[in-house]
Design an enzyme around this catalytic site. Sequence first.
Site, PDB file in Angstrom:
ATOM      1  CG  ASP A  52      39.383  52.101  44.400  1.00 61.30           C
ATOM      2  OD1 ASP A  52      38.875  51.626  43.366  1.00 61.30           O
ATOM      3  OD2 ASP A  52      40.109  51.444  45.163  1.00 61.30           O
ATOM      4  CB  VAL A  92      39.398  57.536  35.162  1.00 60.79           C
ATOM      5  CG1 VAL A  92      39.877  57.997  33.797  1.00 60.79           C
ATOM      6  CG2 VAL A  92      38.323  56.460  35.013  1.00 60.79           C
ATOM      7  CE  LYS A  94      35.090  48.510  49.531  1.00 58.19           C
ATOM      8  NZ  LYS A  94      36.331  48.904  50.239  1.00 58.19           N
ATOM      9  N   GLY A  95      32.470  50.736  43.541  1.00 55.52           N
ATOM     10  CA  GLY A  95      32.596  51.868  42.628  1.00 55.52           C
ATOM     11  C   GLY A  95      31.305  52.570  42.238  1.00 55.52           C
ATOM     12  CD  GLU A 149      30.054  47.370  36.742  1.00 57.85           C
ATOM     13  OE1 GLU A 149      30.536  48.279  37.460  1.00 57.85           O
ATOM     14  OE2 GLU A 149      30.651  46.301  36.532  1.00 57.85           O
ATOM     15  CG  ASP A 150      32.496  51.178  38.696  1.00 62.66           C
ATOM     16  OD1 ASP A 150      32.307  50.232  37.905  1.00 62.66           O
ATOM     17  OD2 ASP A 150      33.303  51.104  39.641  1.00 62.66           O
ATOM     18  CE  LYS A 195      39.315  52.651  31.889  1.00 60.45           C
ATOM     19  NZ  LYS A 195      40.519  52.090  32.523  1.00 60.45           N
ATOM     20  CG  ASP A 246      39.246  48.276  31.169  1.00 55.93           C
ATOM     21  OD1 ASP A 246      39.406  48.374  29.953  1.00 55.93           O
ATOM     22  OD2 ASP A 246      40.204  48.272  31.966  1.00 55.93           O
TER      23      ASP A 246
HETATM   24  P1  5GP Z   1      36.279  45.017  33.343  1.00 58.11           P
HETATM   25  O1  5GP Z   1      35.879  43.688  33.897  1.00 58.11           O
HETATM   26  O2  5GP Z   1      35.194  45.637  32.452  1.00 58.11           O
HETATM   27  O3  5GP Z   1      37.606  44.986  32.651  1.00 58.11           O
HETATM   28  O4  5GP Z   1      36.548  46.008  34.546  1.00 58.11           O
HETATM   29  C1  5GP Z   1      35.517  46.512  35.310  1.00 58.11           C
HETATM   30  C2  5GP Z   1      35.962  46.857  36.699  1.00 58.11           C
HETATM   31  O5  5GP Z   1      37.375  47.167  36.760  1.00 58.11           O
HETATM   32  C3  5GP Z   1      35.243  48.115  37.159  1.00 58.11           C
HETATM   33  O6  5GP Z   1      34.016  47.796  37.788  1.00 58.11           O
HETATM   34  C4  5GP Z   1      36.263  48.758  38.080  1.00 58.11           C
HETATM   35  O7  5GP Z   1      36.138  48.198  39.365  1.00 58.11           O
HETATM   36  C5  5GP Z   1      37.599  48.339  37.513  1.00 58.11           C
HETATM   37  N1  5GP Z   1      38.134  49.380  36.613  1.00 58.11           N
HETATM   38  C6  5GP Z   1      38.272  49.299  35.264  1.00 58.11           C
HETATM   39  N2  5GP Z   1      38.812  50.422  34.772  1.00 58.11           N
HETATM   40  C7  5GP Z   1      39.002  51.247  35.829  1.00 58.11           C
HETATM   41  C8  5GP Z   1      39.533  52.593  35.956  1.00 58.11           C
HETATM   42  O8  5GP Z   1      39.916  53.279  35.001  1.00 58.11           O
HETATM   43  N3  5GP Z   1      39.562  53.101  37.215  1.00 58.11           N
HETATM   44  C9  5GP Z   1      39.144  52.413  38.310  1.00 58.11           C
HETATM   45  N4  5GP Z   1      39.250  53.028  39.490  1.00 58.11           N
HETATM   46  N5  5GP Z   1      38.659  51.150  38.224  1.00 58.11           N
HETATM   47  C10 5GP Z   1      38.575  50.580  36.997  1.00 58.11           C
END
Ligand code: 5GP
Length: 191
Positions: free
Chosen positions: A171, A165, A55-56, A111-112, A143, A115
């Site tokens: 969220d 964040v 949803k982000g 993408e929001d 990040k 990470d």
């Molecule tokens: P990744 O697979 O890159 O580690 O994480 C990506 C997903 O994790 C993002 O699309 C989001 O849904 C969630 N996410 C990662 N970091 C954050 C953060 O700081 N805040 C929030 N609300 N969601 C995050």
Amino acid sequence: MVASQPEHREPARHDPALGRVIIDEATLQSRIRELGRQITKDYEGRVPLLVGVLKGAFVFMSDLARAIELPVEFDFMAVASYGRATRTSGVVRIVKDLDLDLTDRSVLVVEDIVDSGLTLSYLRKNLLARNPVSLEVCALLVKEGTQRVESDLAYTGFRIPPDFVVGYGLDAAERYRNLPYICVYEGPGSG
Ligand code: 5GP
């Protein structure tokens, strides 16, 4: 209703779960206009298909799309990662798949936040298998220092420190997505 000047907003809601504002509303909007101009230039003569990751990304996608001066089409997919609330486990599950066929489309994934990069890496592989003519990614936030998977991002809004964040689509337990800025979350589950 008569349009009037927007009211001055408090930098962060009076909510003890919300920490410092990392990116304020004006800075977000001005960077998104820049991204829109860049995408308009790069995709000239094409009809990009914007794929929002729910949803982000829905708030970002809505503003970004309006900053792109081209005909665009939209589709959405929803993914969920197994694991703890504020950490990605790396195992991604498609909760809602796309409605449209990607064959011969110029796909821009919106993408929001990136990470570890694991969600994106999974999505990229999954979408490339559907034969788009191109597949690029536009991430609002990346990040710093946390990517375990090398992510190849055509467009990045901001690099941020590795704090959890919320706001502007992001969220904590489904709350805070409607904040018009990005701030650090310091509430339950953040430590
Ligand atoms: P990744 O697979 O890159 O580690 O994480 C990506 C997903 O994790 C993002 O699309 C989001 O849904 C969630 N996410 C990662 N970091 C954050 C953060 O700081 N805040 C929030 N609300 N969601 C995050």
